[in-house]
Design an enzyme around this catalytic site. Structure first.
Site, PDB file in Angstrom:
ATOM      1  N   ARG A 218      12.735   6.705  48.577  1.00  0.00           N
ATOM      2  CA  ARG A 218      13.353   7.587  47.138  1.00  0.00           C
ATOM      3  C   ARG A 218      13.135   9.224  47.628  1.00  0.00           C
ATOM      4  NH1 ARG A 218       9.568   7.838  44.665  1.00  0.00           N
ATOM      5  NH2 ARG A 218       7.924   6.314  45.288  1.00  0.00           N
TER       6      ARG A 218
ATOM      7  N   LYS B 126      14.900   2.400  40.613  1.00  0.00           N
ATOM      8  CA  LYS B 126      13.369   3.203  40.120  1.00  0.00           C
ATOM      9  C   LYS B 126      14.248   3.748  39.367  1.00  0.00           C
ATOM     10  CE  LYS B 126      10.705   0.983  42.560  1.00  0.00           C
ATOM     11  NZ  LYS B 126       9.854  -0.071  41.558  1.00  0.00           N
TER      12      LYS B 126
ATOM     13  N   HIS C  46       4.193  -2.303  36.412  1.00  0.00           N
ATOM     14  CA  HIS C  46       5.586  -2.420  37.695  1.00  0.00           C
ATOM     15  C   HIS C  46       4.235  -3.303  38.276  1.00  0.00           C
ATOM     16  CE1 HIS C  46       6.022  -0.175  42.186  1.00  0.00           C
ATOM     17  NE2 HIS C  46       7.082  -0.935  41.677  1.00  0.00           N
TER      18      HIS C  46
ATOM     19  N   SER D 224       1.865  -1.038  48.395  1.00  0.00           N
ATOM     20  CA  SER D 224       2.539  -1.537  49.038  1.00  0.00           C
ATOM     21  C   SER D 224       1.486  -1.878  50.212  1.00  0.00           C
ATOM     22  CB  SER D 224       3.595  -0.259  49.742  1.00  0.00           C
ATOM     23  OG  SER D 224       3.912  -1.286  51.312  1.00  0.00           O
TER      24      SER D 224
ATOM     25  N   LYS E 133       1.178  -8.617  47.261  1.00  0.00           N
ATOM     26  CA  LYS E 133       1.327  -8.660  46.382  1.00  0.00           C
ATOM     27  C   LYS E 133       2.890  -9.570  46.417  1.00  0.00           C
ATOM     28  CE  LYS E 133       4.018  -5.618  44.156  1.00  0.00           C
ATOM     29  NZ  LYS E 133       4.750  -5.089  42.909  1.00  0.00           N
ATOM     30  N   THR E 134       3.181  -9.104  47.007  1.00  0.00           N
ATOM     31  CA  THR E 134       4.824 -10.259  47.487  1.00  0.00           C
ATOM     32  C   THR E 134       4.481 -11.377  47.756  1.00  0.00           C
ATOM     33  OG1 THR E 134       6.195  -8.941  47.282  1.00  0.00           O
ATOM     34  CG2 THR E 134       6.689 -10.977  48.339  1.00  0.00           C
TER      35      THR E 134
ATOM     36  N   ASP F 136       8.904  -7.521  40.212  1.00  0.00           N
ATOM     37  CA  ASP F 136       8.368  -6.137  41.019  1.00  0.00           C
ATOM     38  C   ASP F 136       7.975  -5.196  39.469  1.00  0.00           C
ATOM     39  OD1 ASP F 136       7.781  -3.390  41.823  1.00  0.00           O
ATOM     40  OD2 ASP F 136       9.964  -3.107  42.054  1.00  0.00           O
TER      41      ASP F 136
ATOM     42  N   ARG G 148      15.174  -2.919  53.419  1.00  0.00           N
ATOM     43  CA  ARG G 148      15.206  -3.629  52.232  1.00  0.00           C
ATOM     44  C   ARG G 148      16.516  -4.603  52.252  1.00  0.00           C
ATOM     45  NH1 ARG G 148      11.400  -2.423  48.136  1.00  0.00           N
ATOM     46  NH2 ARG G 148       9.865  -0.296  49.061  1.00  0.00           N
TER      47      ARG G 148
END
Length: 528
Positions: free
Chosen positions: A56, A198, A217, A235, A239-240, A254, A319
């Site tokens: 981004r 996003k 989020h 990050s 979390k994942t 997400d 990604r």
């Protein structure tokens, strides 16, 4: 240019003969290959590269300063204002640019899995692969829904159109501009597809609170008894990994909304990081990358077409985009009840936060506003030792409204639904980064499982003397000495010094929140 003029010009564009609307996945894959935008991999996924921008561009993101919204936006380095005249000139240029193209691609769908609250959107793309990305990431309409679809927000993405800062009033060739009055997101000068995803998240972060819905989020899953859990974390916090539990079904990975009815996924797909991805570590993600998926900046063997997920030559931010239905163990549609448990994840490289602690309402709001984790040495130029980093509400780049608005909504919902909140440190123990060790995943899994199963709701706790956190005295499957961070350090004076250093950084960061209930800081923050 009035809103009517903007709408009329958009309508002219959409009625041109060069428009390809809501193509199927096979049709879009064919277009990607025919237009040489990407290549087919061994598994049938499409592999693409994004050129100069592999992430981004936050410094090139703007919100149009408009009469109806300017007093609501939390203006600053995240939400940079841009004049209506600047937007309108760029808008006209981009529309004229797209009108001259042989083909443009349009996806019509939704943001929000709950039909009561979903936002009808359309995404207009210069690239076929970007339209495939939008098809996989947002919620796809049925034929009946498509026939009645009326977009309430439009994303217009023209990567090859580059702004001239001297003429167009931008900082660089890249721009991501949201106009809430005109209900348009204008993107140019960047091929990074994450800007599309996003930007819509930023839009719903503005719109949903007006409907008393908390946008979040976070990832979310649900147990066999219908108990819903939310996982917040930046990050590198796990979390994942921790939300992908074979005993629980995934709601989404997400972005979510929390309404008066419960939790719903904002998206229809997943945008997973895949650097160092393997079937052994993350089988669900690995196996989801099949026909119709989009790989971004992953190095592919030209002959075998096998992805090399360990190769970060192009970027560490590789990604994969795929529909959530590519995951077996999901809730479909992605709607569930109210959460019973919230997990805040942090990877504390200082090694001083407890591996798990119970949070009061005030502590939950404090740590939600803080959004703490650590940047490690080597992750960015100039970082030679671990550094505390704070991302408000675990999603600072996507919050158009003041952060306290979201925190107050969270606090109210915690009260209303008697939610248990835990802070889980997946970072270091026995010393800071370079001295101690990363918390064992088996211990973290055991702690999270105990929290989700309600085993820690009424256990004996010990108050941390520096951070004021209530640490469970016992957690099944975890040695008692691991639970108290000070006891894991050989040099306890060094622990005290490092803990107080981090506590001061928390306090310093919290000073930026004005007009907030003083009890949030007094009762929720460090006590030393």
């Amino acid at each position: 240019m009035s809103i009517v003029d903007v709408t009329n010009k958009l309508a002219v564009l959409l009625h041109q003969s060069n428009v390809q609307e809501n193509l199927s996945v096979p049709q879009l894959v064919e277009k990607v290959l025919a237009r040489k935008e990407g290549m087919l991999t061994l598994t049938g996924a499409v592999a693409t590269t994004t050129g100069k921008y592999t992430g981004r561009s936050p410094k090139d993101k703007y919100i149009v300063e408009e009469a109806s919204t300017k007093d609501k936006i939390d203006w600053g380095s995240v939400n940079q204002p841009i004049a209506e005249e600047v937007f309108e000139k760029l808008y006209n240029k981009v529309i004229d640019y797209l009108m001259a193209k042989d083909e443009i691609f349009v996806f019509k769908g939704f943001a929000g899995a709950d039909p009561k609250y979903r936002l009808p959107i359309q995404v207009i793309n210069e690239f076929a692969w970007h339209n495939l990305f939008a098809h996989q990431l947002f919620i796809r309409p049925t034929e009946e829904e498509l026939a009645e679809h009326q977009a309430q927000f439009t994303v217009i993405s023209a990567p090859n159109f580059k702004a001239d800062p001297a003429v167009d009033g931008t900082k660089s060739e890249t721009f991501i501009i949201i106009s809430f009055e005109r209900r348009i997101v204008l993107i140019g000068g960047t091929e990074y597809a994450g800007e599309i995803k996003k930007s819509i998240f930023s839009v719903v972060n503005y719109l949903l609170p007006e409907q008393n819905i908390l946008p979040m989020h976070c990832s979310a899953n649900v147990g066999q008894e219908g108990d819903v859990a939310l996982f917040f974390g930046l990050s590198g916090t796990g979390k994942t990994t921790l939300s992908a539990d074979p005993k629980r079904r995934l709601i989404g990975d997400d972005e979510h909304g929390w309404s008066n009815s419960g939790v719903f996924n904002i998206e229809g797909g997943c945008y997973a990081k895949c650097i160092n991805l393997s079937r052994e570590k993350e089988p669900q993600i690995f196996d989801a990358i099949r026909f119709g998926a989009v790989l971004e900046n992953v190095v592919i063997d030209e002959y075998t077409r096998i992805p090399n997920y360990d190769d970060g030559t192009l970027t560490e931010n590789t990604r994969a985009a795929y529909p959530i239905q590519a995951i077996d163990n999901i809730v479909d549609p992605s709607v569930a009840g109210h959460p019973t448990t919230i997990i805040f994840l942090t990877a504390d490289a200082f090694g001083v936060l407890p591996p798990i602690s119970k949070l009061t309402r005030e502590q939950a709001m404090y740590h939600f506003l803080s959004g703490y984790t650590s940047k490690l040495a080597g992750t960015e130029r100039g970082i030679t030792s671990p550094q505390a980093t704070f991302s408000t509400c675990f999603g600072a780049p996507f919050l158009p409204l003041p952060a306290t608005r979201y925190a107050e909504m969270l606090g109210k919902k915690i009260d209303e639904h008697n939610v248990q909140v835990f802070l889980v440190n997946t970072g270091w123990t026995g010393g800071e980064y370079g001295v101690g060790n990363r918390m064992k995943l088996q211990y973290t899994r055991a702690m999270v499982q105990s929290a989700l199963e309600g085993e820690l709701n009424n256990v004996e706790t010990v108050k941390d003397p520096i951070f004021g956190l209530e640490i469970p005295a016992h957690v099944p499957g975890v040695p008692d000495e691991v639970l108290q961070p000070k006891n894991t350090w050989a040099d306890q004076e060094a622990y005290e010094q490092k803990a107080k250093e981090l506590a001061e950084q928390f306090r310093e960061n919290f000073k930026k929140f004005a007009n907030i209930d003083p009890n949030i800081e007094k009762l929720g923050g460090p006590i030393v």
